[in-house]
Each structure stands twice: as structure tokens, then as C-alpha cells.
Design a protein around this motif. Structure first.
Motif, PDB file in Angstrom:
ATOM      1  N   ARG A 160     -21.414   0.455   0.773  1.00  0.00           N
ATOM      2  CA  ARG A 160     -21.643   0.480   2.214  1.00  0.00           C
ATOM      3  C   ARG A 160     -22.705  -0.564   2.599  1.00  0.00           C
ATOM      4  NH1 ARG A 160     -22.029   6.243   3.763  1.00  0.00           N
ATOM      5  NH2 ARG A 160     -19.773   6.176   3.944  1.00  0.00           N
ATOM      6  N   THR A 161     -22.448  -1.235   3.680  1.00  0.00           N
ATOM      7  CA  THR A 161     -23.337  -2.307   4.144  1.00  0.00           C
ATOM      8  C   THR A 161     -24.640  -1.729   4.677  1.00  0.00           C
ATOM      9  OG1 THR A 161     -21.435  -3.658   4.692  1.00  0.00           O
ATOM     10  CG2 THR A 161     -23.488  -4.222   5.794  1.00  0.00           C
ATOM     11  N   GLN A 162     -25.714  -2.447   4.394  1.00  0.00           N
ATOM     12  CA  GLN A 162     -27.009  -2.005   4.902  1.00  0.00           C
ATOM     13  C   GLN A 162     -26.992  -2.038   6.429  1.00  0.00           C
ATOM     14  OE1 GLN A 162     -30.197  -4.803   4.683  1.00  0.00           O
ATOM     15  NE2 GLN A 162     -31.702  -3.237   4.188  1.00  0.00           N
ATOM     16  N   ASP A 206     -27.571 -11.778   4.371  1.00  0.00           N
ATOM     17  CA  ASP A 206     -26.430 -10.880   4.349  1.00  0.00           C
ATOM     18  C   ASP A 206     -26.897  -9.452   4.050  1.00  0.00           C
ATOM     19  OD1 ASP A 206     -23.716 -10.836   4.751  1.00  0.00           O
ATOM     20  OD2 ASP A 206     -23.283 -10.753   2.622  1.00  0.00           O
ATOM     21  N   ARG A 207     -26.148  -8.468   4.541  1.00  0.00           N
ATOM     22  CA  ARG A 207     -26.513  -7.066   4.314  1.00  0.00           C
ATOM     23  C   ARG A 207     -25.484  -6.346   3.457  1.00  0.00           C
ATOM     24  NH1 ARG A 207     -26.017  -4.509   8.787  1.00  0.00           N
ATOM     25  NH2 ARG A 207     -25.182  -6.175  10.061  1.00  0.00           N
ATOM     26  N   SER A 208     -24.544  -7.106   2.891  1.00  0.00           N
ATOM     27  CA  SER A 208     -23.491  -6.470   2.098  1.00  0.00           C
ATOM     28  C   SER A 208     -23.892  -6.338   0.634  1.00  0.00           C
ATOM     29  CB  SER A 208     -22.182  -7.243   2.228  1.00  0.00           C
ATOM     30  OG  SER A 208     -22.398  -8.598   1.962  1.00  0.00           O
ATOM     31  N   LEU A 209     -23.350  -5.307   0.011  1.00  0.00           N
ATOM     32  CA  LEU A 209     -23.696  -4.998  -1.377  1.00  0.00           C
ATOM     33  C   LEU A 209     -22.405  -4.662  -2.119  1.00  0.00           C
ATOM     34  CD1 LEU A 209     -26.097  -4.482  -3.361  1.00  0.00           C
ATOM     35  CD2 LEU A 209     -25.968  -2.078  -2.689  1.00  0.00           C
ATOM     36  N   GLY A 259     -25.340   1.782 -15.641  1.00  0.00           N
ATOM     37  CA  GLY A 259     -24.250   1.033 -16.268  1.00  0.00           C
ATOM     38  C   GLY A 259     -23.432   0.196 -15.309  1.00  0.00           C
ATOM     39  N   LYS A 260     -23.766   0.239 -14.032  1.00  0.00           N
ATOM     40  CA  LYS A 260     -23.058  -0.581 -13.041  1.00  0.00           C
ATOM     41  C   LYS A 260     -24.027  -1.626 -12.497  1.00  0.00           C
ATOM     42  CE  LYS A 260     -20.440   3.517 -11.725  1.00  0.00           C
ATOM     43  NZ  LYS A 260     -20.280   4.557 -10.694  1.00  0.00           N
ATOM     44  N   ILE A 261     -23.464  -2.765 -12.125  1.00  0.00           N
ATOM     45  CA  ILE A 261     -24.311  -3.860 -11.676  1.00  0.00           C
ATOM     46  C   ILE A 261     -24.167  -4.016 -10.172  1.00  0.00           C
ATOM     47  CG2 ILE A 261     -25.007  -6.233 -12.128  1.00  0.00           C
ATOM     48  CD1 ILE A 261     -24.808  -4.498 -14.664  1.00  0.00           C
ATOM     49  N   TYR A 262     -25.281  -3.900  -9.454  1.00  0.00           N
ATOM     50  CA  TYR A 262     -25.270  -4.019  -8.003  1.00  0.00           C
ATOM     51  C   TYR A 262     -25.702  -5.431  -7.619  1.00  0.00           C
ATOM     52  CZ  TYR A 262     -24.465   0.922  -8.016  1.00  0.00           C
ATOM     53  OH  TYR A 262     -23.895   2.159  -8.228  1.00  0.00           O
ATOM     54  N   VAL A 263     -24.839  -6.093  -6.869  1.00  0.00           N
ATOM     55  CA  VAL A 263     -25.056  -7.494  -6.519  1.00  0.00           C
ATOM     56  C   VAL A 263     -24.869  -7.645  -5.016  1.00  0.00           C
ATOM     57  CG1 VAL A 263     -24.153  -9.850  -6.779  1.00  0.00           C
ATOM     58  CG2 VAL A 263     -24.236  -8.323  -8.756  1.00  0.00           C
ATOM     59  N   GLY A 264     -25.763  -8.379  -4.395  1.00  0.00           N
ATOM     60  CA  GLY A 264     -25.575  -8.615  -2.963  1.00  0.00           C
ATOM     61  C   GLY A 264     -26.876  -8.910  -2.276  1.00  0.00           C
ATOM     62  N   MET A 265     -26.942  -8.587  -0.994  1.00  0.00           N
ATOM     63  CA  MET A 265     -28.098  -8.833  -0.144  1.00  0.00           C
ATOM     64  C   MET A 265     -28.532 -10.294  -0.232  1.00  0.00           C
ATOM     65  SD  MET A 265     -28.057  -5.633   0.429  1.00  0.00           S
ATOM     66  CE  MET A 265     -29.416  -5.275   1.491  1.00  0.00           C
ATOM     67  N   GLN A 266     -27.531 -11.182  -0.314  1.00  0.00           N
ATOM     68  CA  GLN A 266     -27.852 -12.602  -0.460  1.00  0.00           C
ATOM     69  C   GLN A 266     -28.158 -13.227   0.896  1.00  0.00           C
ATOM     70  OE1 GLN A 266     -24.153 -13.004  -2.181  1.00  0.00           O
ATOM     71  NE2 GLN A 266     -24.851 -12.631  -4.261  1.00  0.00           N
ATOM     72  N   ALA A 267     -29.071 -14.176   0.874  1.00  0.00           N
ATOM     73  CA  ALA A 267     -29.530 -14.830   2.100  1.00  0.00           C
ATOM     74  C   ALA A 267     -29.865 -13.733   3.128  1.00  0.00           C
ATOM     75  CB  ALA A 267     -28.485 -15.802   2.621  1.00  0.00           C
TER      76      ALA A 267
END
Lengths: 491, 351
Positions: free
Chosen positions: A447-449, A430-433, A420-428
Motif C-alpha cells: 500500500r502506498t504511503q 515517490d511514496r510507493s513501496l 525474509g522479504k525485501i521491501y524496496v521503494g520510497m525512491q526520490a
């Protein structure tokens, strides 16, 4: 005799001349008044008084007395010392108790005798909690809690333990260092001010989640501008460009066994296609080399099914970099570019039951599948480069701007739902989520990858057994593909 | 011998007189740098503005500069302990959040900590409720002038309201306006290289709306000690007719601020001092004490007043036809946008 008289006259003249040169030091009587209680908080008060006199004064001490007893039987004395000129004086103290009725009066001491001004009454206030910032963070960060009428002895109760503030300012801000994380990811901390326990309605949330490098993924493709989605136990990715060349290959990865199967897409291979939940279509039939050149777009629309493909009704128009979001019996397509590179102003909707397309509505927004987009219930969400999160109620066709994305989004990356939660990130690279919480319409940081000097680009992601799996490939020539698991609740 | 005594006597007298002369220590070389606080909060939505600066010596611009007080910590607190911190916009200008507005009946104090650590606080300012404005009306007014060919005329705007009975009420009025200006940009003349006028018609624009912020040249304050509880009318604004303002239609917006007694006394004294013209009937010059206190040095002077007011607003349109003897319309052969505070965009409230 004459000489004596003359000497006397001279002496008298000299004496008079010296007397006449002396400064006139007339000490006048003094009246003292208690003017006003300018400020009263939990433990502090600021009072003003005034001494009235016709000239210079000789006050041995002046100040204020404060007491809970109107007769000032055991007053707290705010002594301001000697004073030689009349006028206003100000007294302060922060030694009062909260929520108490006090009386104050000014005083002066002349020749050892005290004189008192009029008596004023005031009440000290109750401390209260207002909020805190930031709402989330890592252990060791500086957290500022905001309150009102906070006393000097204010301290923090954090997960049952006492934390001493680093700084209390303006009786309003309490700054302290967030303790190390223990058993709780979200901590309802409290402030204690002169025995009053002050609570906040929301907890501080630690940035949590644990990353684990699962291992390499053997894959000869070097996908970019590709499609990717999950279907049951399978993670499907392909098309787009591989090593910079258009490809018609699609890889099907079994989530459990990590066995990879390559299948050939029978339709027009494209790059910049839209895709979501096994549906995909549109895109450019040729590799796009220019941001302005006319495009040759595909109108084909497909569904992935059982390691094969089902061609569905063609779209009314070809679109490049459009956003696709499937919800219930419908597949919505937003934005993207037309063949002439103009923005597509319409929202197209595909009805799964009738296998037909129609125009849902128009929008002034510009959307691209380069940026995060996701569905939750009757709402489709879009993050735009200005950090705004736009919410489209596609049932009532109502647009609304909700929370700002925590950072300026970069291109590509993941937008995937888990519990029920949407995880967005790891763009380009980037290691953040980040995670979007639809219930509270807020973004939170995960937490950042972990990583070193090597940068990675994202191929795609899937979910399995409550974990999020992300496939990334080294940015340099898109070689060395790895996949990581992420436990969103890991501490 | 007698002569000697006389000489000695004279010398002593002379010395004693000379010794009584005190030097008047007037040093005009150093200007005192006094904190100047300007600003007010009202019951209207924010942001409300507080300006902080330090005074300097009056004289040539190179003698000293009025410096804005930057990086100060500024907050406003009410008597219940709720407070709002102001953020610095332009240098020395601090704004409340837009969501902040004062509430009638509450007391507010302004707190300032300057960058150098000096602490200031205002006396508590109570927001006294202001009665509503009943109506606005206007009168044509001709003021005395020595120029018989250019009469000094304008419109006096009067505010009428029901003053609450049995309470001391104090008022301050401010006004601003918007008016339409029609110009003739097609008749614009420029200058050639020899500075000779040559026609240079402009395509745009011949109709503008001009915002008039120049009406508050006089402090208009009033106390109801003689008219308590009456239906009162007071002059709230004077709109000079300069040949532009009443070309077509003028919208005047009058704001009626409530004052408490100390605020009224401050503004009344200020009004008196501003009326000094250099003649024998002038009030004597005086130092006007505001309501700010230096907490660390209460005897230190602080200039200015932190005001908290309730506000009532009313508007009135005045057309050219309603002006008894309007001045001839000023012909402006230029783009109307060259006028100060002008725009071609019709204000959303314009009727």
C-alpha cells in the motif's frame, strides 16, 4: 367472321406477349445437407448446412435440430426462417449442457413438410480455468479471469460469497470488480460454470500494509548523498552532504527510545560512498558538481561498531556510487565509477576473517547505489533503470534476470529486509513501496504511503518488532523530518 | 381494314419483343468491400501471422484503397477448446505469441470479430502430419526463350520423400534462399553536375549475403492419388540464374507443408486461376471460395484461406561449380549492400 378471327388473333398475340414478358419463376426441388460442426464449446455450437437446388427455392423454414437422442425425440430447434435462394446457412446456439454427446441435423420445411439433412455427432467441452490478471490490486479494480468454454451462467465465488461478472466475452474472459477486503489478504477465488467449480493455483492478493505517521524527528542535519544502515537497536545515518556541504557527522538513533547521538567520523568524509550492514567506504572526498569531472576518491573502508568506527583494509581502488552488499563472511562491492568516471567492471570482495580484498569477477552490467540492490541468501539482486532485476549467484558467479521491477525505478529510496522479504521503494519523492519475494522471485505492491501536497525524500529505514520504519524529510530544503511505521501485513 | 390489322399486329409483336429485354444491372461504380483473410499457422514456433483487409474496386489507385482491418479481435482455437489471442502489429496484421505452434493431428479454427462487429469463423482446419523430407536434389534447366544471346537458365530443386501409404496426402512447397554476392565498390562511378560518370570509389563493401525471397512465384501443390505410398520426387523450387545467384554458393531452404483436402482444392484452384494467360486454353475464370464464413451473413463472400500445416524443412547448398552452364558473373561496381535484402553479416547457419 373475319373480324372475329382478327380480334381473336390480336387478343392471342397480346396474351402471348404478356406471358413472354413474365419472369421465369421455376421453383426447383431442394436437397439439404448438414455440412460441419464448426465450433463446439461448453454450451455453444456453430453448425453449417447447405441447401442444393437448381434455381430459386421456396423454403418456409430451415435450420438445425440438436438432441442428445439420435432419433431427435425432443430436439432443440435452431430456426433460421424462410429462404429463397439455395446455399450455405449457419446456425448457432448457446443452450447446451457441458460434457454431453449431441447429434445435430439440418432441416428445411417445404409445403409444410419437413426434410432433414444427414446427422452429425459432436461433444460439448468442459469449462476450465486458465489464469487471471492482475495478480494483485486494490478493492474495486477490474479483474479479468481467463478460462475456456465458460458458460453464460459463470459466476465467481469470492471468499465464500457470490460475485456476478460484469462481462463474459468469447466464453473465455470473465470480468468482475474486486470486492472490498475482509479478513483475507490473499483470496483463492473460484469460477462456477454450469455447476463446475474451477479453481486457480494462485490467489489474488490485495495490496495491503498500513502506514502510520509516528511523529517528527528532531535532527538539524539535512542529509543527502549520505550513508545509512541499521545495527541492532540502532539506526545509523550521516556523512555525505548536509545543507549541501560535506559533513563528517554521523547520527546514531536508538530504535526504541528515538534518542539520537551524534558522533564524528574520524576518516575521510565522503559523498556517494557504498554502505551496507555497518560496512561503508569509498566515495568522493569532494562534493561532486559535474557528472564528467575527474573525481578524488577515497579507498578507505570502515565498519561501524558500538558508536565508533573501525578502519579496515583499504579497497584496491576508489569507487563512487558503488553498490555494497554484505553476505556471511564477505562484503561485495559492485559497479560504481572510477576516478576517471569510467564504469568499474569488477566485483570486489572483502573477506571479513582475513581483512583483505580480492577481485571476485568481472561483469558487463553497470550498477550504481542510486538504484535498489539487496542480498538474499547466496544471491545479490540489482534493479536497473530498465526495470530489470538482475540476480547474481556469487557462489557460482552466475547472472540471471528474474522478475521485472513493477515501475521504472527512481534514485535513492530503501532496500530493506523484513521477515525474509525485501521491501524496496520510497525512491526520490515517490511514496510507493514494493516487496520482493525471493521464494517465488516475484515483486508485489504494498500500500502506498498516504500523503498530501507535501513531497518527501527518504533518509533511511529500519525494522523493529515486525514493522518497517521509514525516515523522510520534506523535499523543500530538506526540512521537517518525520518517521512513519509500516505494518506489511496490516489490512 | 386489313391494313389496320396488319399494322396493329406488327405493333404488338414489336412491343412484345421490346418488353422482353431485361436490363443487365452491371454497376461498376461501387466496389464491394469483401474481407480478405491471409495467413497460416504451422507446427513451427511462432509468431504466426494473419493479415486482414477489405478489398476494393479494381482500377485507378484513386478509385479505392485496400484497407487494412485494424482493431479486430482475432483468436485461434483448437478442437479441445484451447485458444490463443492474436495481437495486432502493423495495421491489419495480427500475430500469435511466439510460443504458439500448431500441433499435428489437431483441428484449428480462426475467429475474427472486426471493429464494426462483423463476425467470421473458419471451417476447422486439421493439421495433417507431413512426412519428413528424404533429400533435396537439383537439375540444371534451360527454358525456352526468343533471346538467343541471353539464355533463360536456372536450377530446379527437387524434393524427395516417402509418401505415407493408404492415406490421402496433399503437399505445398515453398522455398527461399541465401547467396553470396561479390561486388567491386572501388570501381563505383557516380555522376558529376553534368551527369558525366566520374570515379567515386567506395570503401565498403565487396562481399554480402543476399536473402532471396522471390522464389515462390508459382504455387507448387501436389496430391498423392497416383503415387500413394511411393518414394516421390517433385519440383519444389526453381532458382533463376541471373548472374548473381550463383557467383559462389547458393543455399536453398525448402519447406514442405502438409495440406488437408480442402486446402489442397483451394490452392489447386488458385493455381489454375493464376495460370490464366489470355489464350483459348485457359481455364474459365471462377470465384474461389475459401474456408472463412461470415457468421451473420453466410452468403457473404470472404476471400482467402486460413491454413494449418505441419512443416518439414531441408536445405541444400549449390556451388557455382555444380551448375552445368552458369551465366557469366554479373559485375556490380557498387557497395554490395545496395542490393535488396543484403547484409555483410554472415548468417549463423552458413557453412
Amino acid at each position: 367472321m373475319k373480324i372475329l378471327n382478327s380480334v381473336f388473333c390480336i387478343a392471342l398475340t397480346v396474351a402471348m406477349s404478356f406471358l413472354s414478358c413474365g419472369k421465369e419463376e421455376i421453383v426447383t426441388d431442394v436437397a439439404v445437407f448438414t455440412e460441419e460442426v464448426v465450433y463446439a464449446s461448453g454450451e455453444s455450437v456453430i453448425m453449417t448446412g447447405r441447401m442444393l437446388a437448381a434455381g430459386q427455392i421456396a423454403v418456409e423454414d430451415h435450420g438445425f435440430q440438436i438432441d442428445t437422442d439420435e432419433n431427435f425425440s425432443a430436439p432443440l430447434v435452431v430456426s433460421l426462417g424462410e429462404k429463397e435462394i439455395p446455399g450455405r446457412f449457419v446456425g448457432e446456439t448457446n443452450m447446451l449442457d457441458i460434457r454431453v454427446r449431441y447429434f445435430c441435423r439440418s432441416y428445411i420445411v417445404i409445403d409444410g413438410e419437413p426434410r432433414y439433412g444427414n446427422v452429425l455427432e459432436f461433444f460439448t467441452l468442459s469449462p476450465k480455468a486458465v489464469g487471471f490478471t492482475p495478480k494483485e490490486g486494490n478493492p474495486g479494480i477490474r479483474l479479468t479471469a481467463e478460462g475456456r468454454n465458460l458458460t453464460n451462467d459463470t459466476h465467481i465465488i469470492w471468499n465464500g460469497k457470490v460475485v456476478t461478472p460484469d462481462k463474459i466475452s468469447a466464453e473465455t474472459f470473465v470480468e468482475f470488480t474486486v470486492p472490498p477486503i475482509e479478513n483475507l489478504a490473499a483470496v483463492y477465488f473460484k469460477l462456477v460454470s454450469q455447476g463446475d467449480t474451477l479453481t486457480f493455483d494462485k490467489p489474488f492478493e490485495y495490496i495491503i500494509g498500513t502506514w502510520n505517521l509516528e511523529g517528527p524527528l528532531n535532527d538539524p542535519d539535512k542529509n543527502t548523498r549520505h550513508i545509512h544502515f541499521e545495527d541492532g537497536d540502532e539506526f545509523v545515518y550521516g556523512l555525505g552532504l548536509s545543507r549541501g556541504i560535506m559533513t563528517s557527522l554521523v547520527q546514531v538513533l536508538n530504535k526504541n527510545t528515538l534518542q539520537r547521538t551524534t558522533i564524528v567520523f574520524p576518516g575521510t568524509p565522503t559523498e556517494g560512498a557504498f554502505f551496507n550492514k555497518t560496512y561503508f567506504g569509498g566515495g568522493s572526498a569532494n562534493k561532486v558538481l559535474s557528472p564528467v569531472a575527474q573525481l578524488t576518491l577515497s579507498k578507505e573502508f570502515w565498519k561501524y561498531e558500538n558508536q565508533g568506527f573501525v578502519q579496515l583494509a583499504d579497497m584496491p581502488v576508489g569507487l563512487y556510487n558503488a553498490v555494497c552488499l554484505a553476505a556471511g563472511n564477505e562484503v561485495f562491492v559492485y559497479g560504481g565509477e572510477l576516478a576517471n568516471r569510467n564504469r568499474n567492471p569488477f566485483i570486489y570482495v572483502y573477506n571479513i576473517s582475513t581483512d583483505s580484498w580480492s577481485v571476485h569477477s568481472a561483469t558487463s552490467q553497470t550498477f550504481s547505489n542510486l538504484y535498489p540492490a539487496f542480498n538474499s541468501g547466496n544471491f545479490n539482486y540489482f534493479v536497473t533503470p530498465d526495470r530489470k532485476t538482475h540476480r547474481h549467484d556469487f557462489v557460482n558467479d552466475v547472472w540471471q534476470t528474474v522478475a521485472d521491477f513493477p515501475v521504472i525505478p527512481k534514485e535513492d529510496g530503501i532496500s530493506i529486509e523484513l521477515d525474509g522479504k525485501i521491501y524496496v521503494g520510497m525512491q526520490a519523492t515517490d511514496r510507493s513501496l514494493y516487496v520482493y519475494l525471493p521464494d517465488s522471485e516475484t515483486w508485489r505492491t504494498k500500500r502506498t504511503q498516504p500523503g498530501g501536497l507535501v513531497s518527501y525524500n527518504t533518509i533511511g529505514a529500519w525494522t523493529n518488532n515486525g514493522l518497517l520504519y521509514v525516515v523522510r524529510t520534506e523535499s523543500s530544503n530538506f526540512i521537517n523530518r518525520f518517521y512513519w511505521s509500516f505494518d506489511p501485513d496490516g489490512i | 381494314m386489313k391494313l389496320v390489322f396488319k399494322i396493329l399486329f406488327t405493333v404488338f409483336i414489336a412491343l412484345s419483343v421490346a418488353s422482353c429485354i431485361d436490363e443487365l444491372g452491371v454497376d461498376t461504380q461501387e466496389g464491394r468491400r469483401i474481407l480478405v483473410v491471409e495467413g497460416a499457422i504451422t507446427t513451427l514456433p511462432g509468431p504466426h501471422r494473419i493479415l486482414l483487409s477489405k478489398s476494393d474496386k479494381y482500377g485507378d489507385v484513386f478509385d479505392g484503397f485496400i484497407r487494412k482491418e485494424t482493431k479486430a479481435t482475432v483468436w485461434i482455437r483448437n478442437d479441445e477448446g484451447d485458444q490463443v489471442f492474436l495481437t495486432e502489429g502493423e495495421q491489419g496484421t495480427y500475430y500469435t505469441p511466439a510460443s504458439f505452434s500448431a500441433a499435428a493431428g489437431k483441428k484449428y479454427t480462426l475467429h475474427i470479430i472486426l471493429a464494426n462487429g462483423e463476425r467470421y469463423i473458419s471451417l476447422p482446419e486439421e493439421v495433417v502430419p507431413s512426412p519428413a523430407i528424404d533429400s533435396l536434389s537439383f537439375l540444371f534447366k534451360e527454358l525456352p526463350t526468343l533471346d538467343q544471346f541471353n539464355p533463360n537458365t536456372g536450377i530446379e530443386v527437387y524434393v524427395r520423400w516417402n509418401d505415407p501409404k493408404d492415406t490421402d496426402n496433399f503437399y505445398l512447397w515453398e522455398a527461399e534462399g541465401v547467396y553470396v554476392v561479390n561486388t567491386k565498390p572501388h570501381l563505383f562511378e557516380g555522376r558529376d553536375a553534368n551527369y558525366v560518370p566520374v570515379p567515386m570509389p567506395k570503401d565498403c563493401c565487396d562481399r554480402c549475403y543476399v536473402y532471396d525471397f522471390s522464389l515462390n512465384t508459382v504455387l507448387r501443390v501436389f496430391k498423392d492419388n497416383l503415387t500413394d505410398g511411393n518414394n516421390n520426387a517433385q519440383l519444389a523450387a526453381f532458382i533463376p540464374d541471373d548472374g548473381k545467384r550463383f557467383m559462389e554458393k547458393y543455399l536453398v531452404v525448402v519447406r514442405q507443408y502438409s495440406l488437408n483436402k480442402t486446402a489442397y482444392q483451394f490452392y489447386d484452384l488458385l493455381k489454375n486461376q493464376l495460370s490464366i494467360q489470355g489464350n483459348i486454353f485457359d481455364p474459365p475464370p471462377a470465384t474461389i471460395r475459401g474456408n472463412m464464413i461470415n457468421l451473420d451473413n453466410p452468403d457473404a463472400e470472404v476471400i482467402g484461406y486460413f491454413r494449418a500445416s505441419d512443416v518439414q524443412i531441408d536445405t541444400l547448398y549449390i556451388t557455382r561449380a555444380e551448375v552445368e552452364a552458369p551465366k557469366p558473373i554479373l559485375q556490380i561496381n557498387d557497395d554490395c549492400r545496395v542490393l535488396e535484402n543484403s547484409t555483410t553479416t554472415k548468417p549463423p547457419f552458413w557453412k
